[in-house]
Scaffold this motif. Structure first.
Motif, PDB file in Angstrom:
ATOM      1  N   MET A  23      67.958  48.861  65.459  1.00 46.68           N
ATOM      2  CA  MET A  23      66.973  48.877  64.379  1.00 46.68           C
ATOM      3  C   MET A  23      66.213  50.206  64.348  1.00 46.68           C
ATOM      4  O   MET A  23      65.798  50.655  63.297  1.00 46.68           O
ATOM      5  CB  MET A  23      66.004  47.706  64.573  1.00 46.68           C
ATOM      6  CG  MET A  23      65.124  47.422  63.403  1.00 46.68           C
ATOM      7  SD  MET A  23      65.773  46.290  62.170  1.00 46.68           S
ATOM      8  CE  MET A  23      65.857  44.757  63.031  1.00 46.68           C
ATOM      9  N   HIS A  24      66.052  50.857  65.489  1.00 46.50           N
ATOM     10  CA  HIS A  24      65.241  52.067  65.600  1.00 46.50           C
ATOM     11  C   HIS A  24      66.067  53.356  65.533  1.00 46.50           C
ATOM     12  O   HIS A  24      65.507  54.444  65.406  1.00 46.50           O
ATOM     13  CB  HIS A  24      64.457  52.013  66.916  1.00 46.50           C
ATOM     14  CG  HIS A  24      63.504  53.137  67.111  1.00 46.50           C
ATOM     15  ND1 HIS A  24      62.440  53.391  66.272  1.00 46.50           N
ATOM     16  CD2 HIS A  24      63.454  54.096  68.067  1.00 46.50           C
ATOM     17  CE1 HIS A  24      61.785  54.454  66.711  1.00 46.50           C
ATOM     18  NE2 HIS A  24      62.381  54.901  67.793  1.00 46.50           N
ATOM     19  N   THR A  25      67.375  53.260  65.561  1.00 45.36           N
ATOM     20  CA  THR A  25      68.242  54.434  65.659  1.00 45.36           C
ATOM     21  C   THR A  25      68.004  55.450  64.550  1.00 45.36           C
ATOM     22  O   THR A  25      67.865  56.647  64.812  1.00 45.36           O
ATOM     23  CB  THR A  25      69.727  54.000  65.654  1.00 45.36           C
ATOM     24  OG1 THR A  25      69.942  53.137  66.772  1.00 45.36           O
ATOM     25  CG2 THR A  25      70.657  55.182  65.766  1.00 45.36           C
ATOM     26  N   ARG A  26      67.950  55.000  63.329  1.00 44.54           N
ATOM     27  CA  ARG A  26      67.837  55.925  62.195  1.00 44.54           C
ATOM     28  C   ARG A  26      66.574  56.787  62.288  1.00 44.54           C
ATOM     29  O   ARG A  26      66.612  57.989  62.117  1.00 44.54           O
ATOM     30  CB  ARG A  26      67.853  55.117  60.904  1.00 44.54           C
ATOM     31  CG  ARG A  26      67.846  55.952  59.667  1.00 44.54           C
ATOM     32  CD  ARG A  26      67.939  55.042  58.460  1.00 44.54           C
ATOM     33  NE  ARG A  26      68.139  55.835  57.270  1.00 44.54           N
ATOM     34  CZ  ARG A  26      68.350  55.334  56.080  1.00 44.54           C
ATOM     35  NH1 ARG A  26      68.410  54.028  55.925  1.00 44.54           N
ATOM     36  NH2 ARG A  26      68.507  56.103  55.050  1.00 44.54           N
ATOM     37  N   ARG A  27      65.446  56.153  62.561  1.00 41.60           N
ATOM     38  CA  ARG A  27      64.172  56.875  62.625  1.00 41.60           C
ATOM     39  C   ARG A  27      64.134  57.804  63.836  1.00 41.60           C
ATOM     40  O   ARG A  27      63.707  58.951  63.748  1.00 41.60           O
ATOM     41  CB  ARG A  27      63.017  55.875  62.666  1.00 41.60           C
ATOM     42  CG  ARG A  27      61.666  56.505  62.670  1.00 41.60           C
ATOM     43  CD  ARG A  27      60.542  55.543  62.327  1.00 41.60           C
ATOM     44  NE  ARG A  27      60.561  54.270  62.993  1.00 41.60           N
ATOM     45  CZ  ARG A  27      59.578  53.804  63.746  1.00 41.60           C
ATOM     46  NH1 ARG A  27      58.513  54.541  63.967  1.00 41.60           N
ATOM     47  NH2 ARG A  27      59.652  52.617  64.281  1.00 41.60           N
ATOM     48  N   ALA A  28      64.585  57.324  64.982  1.00 41.90           N
ATOM     49  CA  ALA A  28      64.557  58.139  66.196  1.00 41.90           C
ATOM     50  C   ALA A  28      65.436  59.380  66.045  1.00 41.90           C
ATOM     51  O   ALA A  28      65.023  60.493  66.398  1.00 41.90           O
ATOM     52  CB  ALA A  28      65.007  57.309  67.388  1.00 41.90           C
ATOM     53  N   CYS A  29      66.623  59.202  65.522  1.00 40.69           N
ATOM     54  CA  CYS A  29      67.527  60.344  65.357  1.00 40.69           C
ATOM     55  C   CYS A  29      66.982  61.340  64.342  1.00 40.69           C
ATOM     56  O   CYS A  29      67.118  62.553  64.519  1.00 40.69           O
ATOM     57  CB  CYS A  29      68.914  59.856  64.949  1.00 40.69           C
ATOM     58  SG  CYS A  29      69.748  58.986  66.287  1.00 40.69           S
ATOM     59  N   ALA A  30      66.336  60.841  63.294  1.00 39.35           N
ATOM     60  CA  ALA A  30      65.777  61.723  62.268  1.00 39.35           C
ATOM     61  C   ALA A  30      64.728  62.660  62.857  1.00 39.35           C
ATOM     62  O   ALA A  30      64.635  63.833  62.469  1.00 39.35           O
ATOM     63  CB  ALA A  30      65.175  60.898  61.132  1.00 39.35           C
ATOM     64  N   VAL A  31      63.940  62.181  63.805  1.00 37.73           N
ATOM     65  CA  VAL A  31      62.913  63.015  64.434  1.00 37.73           C
ATOM     66  C   VAL A  31      63.560  64.181  65.174  1.00 37.73           C
ATOM     67  O   VAL A  31      63.143  65.334  65.025  1.00 37.73           O
ATOM     68  CB  VAL A  31      62.037  62.186  65.405  1.00 37.73           C
ATOM     69  CG1 VAL A  31      61.148  63.089  66.243  1.00 37.73           C
ATOM     70  CG2 VAL A  31      61.206  61.181  64.639  1.00 37.73           C
ATOM     71  N   PHE A  32      64.584  63.896  65.955  1.00 41.53           N
ATOM     72  CA  PHE A  32      65.250  64.965  66.711  1.00 41.53           C
ATOM     73  C   PHE A  32      65.970  65.936  65.782  1.00 41.53           C
ATOM     74  O   PHE A  32      65.962  67.149  66.007  1.00 41.53           O
ATOM     75  CB  PHE A  32      66.210  64.366  67.735  1.00 41.53           C
ATOM     76  CG  PHE A  32      65.515  63.837  68.953  1.00 41.53           C
ATOM     77  CD1 PHE A  32      65.297  64.650  70.053  1.00 41.53           C
ATOM     78  CD2 PHE A  32      65.069  62.525  69.001  1.00 41.53           C
ATOM     79  CE1 PHE A  32      64.644  64.171  71.183  1.00 41.53           C
ATOM     80  CE2 PHE A  32      64.414  62.029  70.121  1.00 41.53           C
ATOM     81  CZ  PHE A  32      64.195  62.858  71.212  1.00 41.53           C
ATOM     82  N   GLU A  33      66.592  65.426  64.721  1.00 42.49           N
ATOM     83  CA  GLU A  33      67.244  66.316  63.750  1.00 42.49           C
ATOM     84  C   GLU A  33      66.219  67.204  63.063  1.00 42.49           C
ATOM     85  O   GLU A  33      66.466  68.387  62.831  1.00 42.49           O
ATOM     86  CB  GLU A  33      68.012  65.495  62.709  1.00 42.49           C
ATOM     87  CG  GLU A  33      69.266  64.862  63.267  1.00 42.49           C
ATOM     88  CD  GLU A  33      69.955  63.937  62.286  1.00 42.49           C
ATOM     89  OE1 GLU A  33      69.325  63.519  61.285  1.00 42.49           O
ATOM     90  OE2 GLU A  33      71.135  63.621  62.525  1.00 42.49           O
TER      91      GLU A  33
END
Length: 84
Positions: A23-33
C-alpha cells in the motif's frame, strides 16, 4: 527517509531498492525518485490480513481506511514538495 537513507548508502550511490508494504510502495518510491535516485520498487508481502484478504465487512472498511490514509499521505507529500 532521505536523511536516514543518505547515512546508510555508500558515497555516490544513485540507485536504491525501496522495500515497503504494498500500500505504501508508490508514495515511498516517489520520494526517493524526487530527490534523484533511480529506484527499484519492491513491495513486501502484505502481513495484515485486513488488507491482504479482507473477508468481513469490517475488514473491508479497514482496508478502505488504509487506502484513504495512503491517498491523503500522497496529497500531504505533494503539498510539502516531497513529491511532484
Amino acid at each position: 527517509a532521505l536523511g536516514a537513507a543518505a547515512l546508510l548508502l555508500p558515497v555516490g550511490a544513485r540507485q536504491v531498492a525501496v522495500v515497503t508494504s504494498p500500500m505504501h510502495t508508490r508514495r515511498a518510491c516517489a520520494v526517493f525518485e524526487h530527490v534523484g535516485f533511480r529506484v527499484v520498487c519492491v513491495p513486501s508481502r502484505e502481513h495484515h490480513e485486513l488488507t491482504r484478504n479482507p473477508e468481513k465487512v469490517q475488514d473491508r472498511l479497514a482496508a478502505a481506511r488504509a487506502y484513504l490514509y495512503e491517498r491523503l499521505g500522497t496529497l500531504k507529500y505533494r503539498a510539502k514538495g516531497w513529491i511532484p
